[in-house]
Design an enzyme around this catalytic site. Structure first.
Site, PDB file in Angstrom:
ATOM      1  N   ASP A  16       0.834  -1.201   0.000  1.00 41.53           N
ATOM      2  CA  ASP A  16       0.000   0.000   0.000  1.00 41.53           C
ATOM      3  C   ASP A  16       0.869   1.251   0.000  1.00 41.53           C
ATOM      4  O   ASP A  16       2.034   1.204   0.415  1.00 41.53           O
ATOM      5  CB  ASP A  16      -0.881   0.030   1.259  1.00 41.53           C
ATOM      6  CG  ASP A  16      -1.842  -1.148   1.308  1.00 41.53           C
ATOM      7  OD1 ASP A  16      -2.145  -1.710   0.247  1.00 41.53           O
ATOM      8  OD2 ASP A  16      -2.272  -1.489   2.425  1.00 41.53           O
TER       9      ASP A  16
HETATM   10  N1  URA Z   1      -1.295  -5.988   3.841  1.00 42.23           N
HETATM   11  C1  URA Z   1      -1.768  -4.718   3.859  1.00 42.23           C
HETATM   12  O1  URA Z   1      -2.783  -4.440   4.479  1.00 42.23           O
HETATM   13  N2  URA Z   1      -1.084  -3.794   3.183  1.00 42.23           N
HETATM   14  C2  URA Z   1       0.067  -4.035   2.516  1.00 42.23           C
HETATM   15  O2  URA Z   1       0.659  -3.119   1.944  1.00 42.23           O
HETATM   16  C3  URA Z   1       0.548  -5.349   2.512  1.00 42.23           C
HETATM   17  C4  URA Z   1      -0.157  -6.315   3.193  1.00 42.23           C
END
Ligand code: URA
Length: 250
Positions: A102
């Site tokens: 993310d």
């Molecule tokens: N899980 C999440 O919630 N975000 C990420 O970036 C990776 C795994």
């Protein structure tokens, strides 16, 4: 083809860096130390750079320490992308992120121009374990272990593969998570379904390959075959990793 050109097309080094490496006797061709940058080599020659075989295919995989604020994409109209963090010599080589972190997640992100490798690393059949450190809004509860291990059901009814989690710090706010798949916002959604909230998320490892502690955020380096082997052929011991993390944070 000239040795320095051969190497510059297959590695992240510039021609001038390669000349220095050749002068420093760090390059071998078919078991013999190379002395001249203009030595002629072909695809059938075995070229080694600092002891590592240089692949004949022009594939390249790098590890990036992703900072927050960048999206895991090759281009985006509105956001800064992880590609923008790469040094000039790693641009224009067709690199793309292997899976996604993310925008606000930090840590280990692989980028490759090897479609087959990306497929292997992200294939649900391969189950490459991914290790995250999450900071929770409220302390870890022991019941999370069982919830995660049983294969959790997310808010939208989606089910997850069994995962592992445990508290790293005594206050229970910092936790280790190991997933064997990569659903959208998965760690955040799993803790949300358990009634908690992820405030920060950082990926520390994939398989047996871990983010070096001394790699600053925003920096990347080229991986060798042996590093890729660590991602693909790994049985990482969750408990041993947890013990280490606890030792470091106490
Ligand atoms: N899980 C999440 O919630 N975000 C990420 O970036 C990776 C795994």
């Amino acid at each position: 083809m000239r040795l320095d050109k051969f190497l510059s097309e297959r590695t992240a080094y510039t021609r001038s860096q390669l000349k220095e490496l050749i002068a420093a006797k760090k390059v071998m061709v078919n078991g013999v130390t190379a002395v001249k940058a203009n030595q002629s080599v072909s695809e059938s020659d075995e070229v080694r750079l600092e002891g590592e075989t240089v692949r004949s295919l022009r594939t390249l995989t790098v590890m990036l320490h992703k900072p927050a604020g960048y999206v895991s994409a090759t281009e985006d109209r509105a956001e800064r992308t992880v590609l923008e963090l790469l040094p000039q010599e790693l641009r224009g080589q067709g690199l793309f992120p292997v899976g996604r972190l993310d925008k606000d997640t930090t840590g280990l992100l692989l980028l490759t121009n090897d479609g087959a490798l990306a497929h292997q690393l992200t294939s649900p059949k391969k189950h490459v374990p991914k290790f995250y450190i999450a900071v929770l809004a409220r302390p870890f509860e022991e019941r999370y272990r069982e919830l995660f291990a049983a294969g959790m059901t997310l808010g939208n009814g989606e089910t997850c593969r069994p995962a592992e989690t445990a508290a790293v710090t005594e206050d229970g706010r910092k936790v280790l998570v190991c997933l064997h798949e990569g659903k959208y916002h998965q760690v955040k959604r799993m803790f949300a379904a358990a009634g908690n909230h992820v405030e920060q998320l950082h990926r520390i490892g994939m398989g047996n390959l871990f983010l070096p502690e001394d790699l600053p955020a925003g920096e990347a380096f080229v991986l060798f075959d042996k590093d890729l082997g660590k991602v693909l052929n790994s049985e990482t011991d969750f408990s041993a990793l947890l013990r280490n993390l606890r030792k470091c944070s106490s």
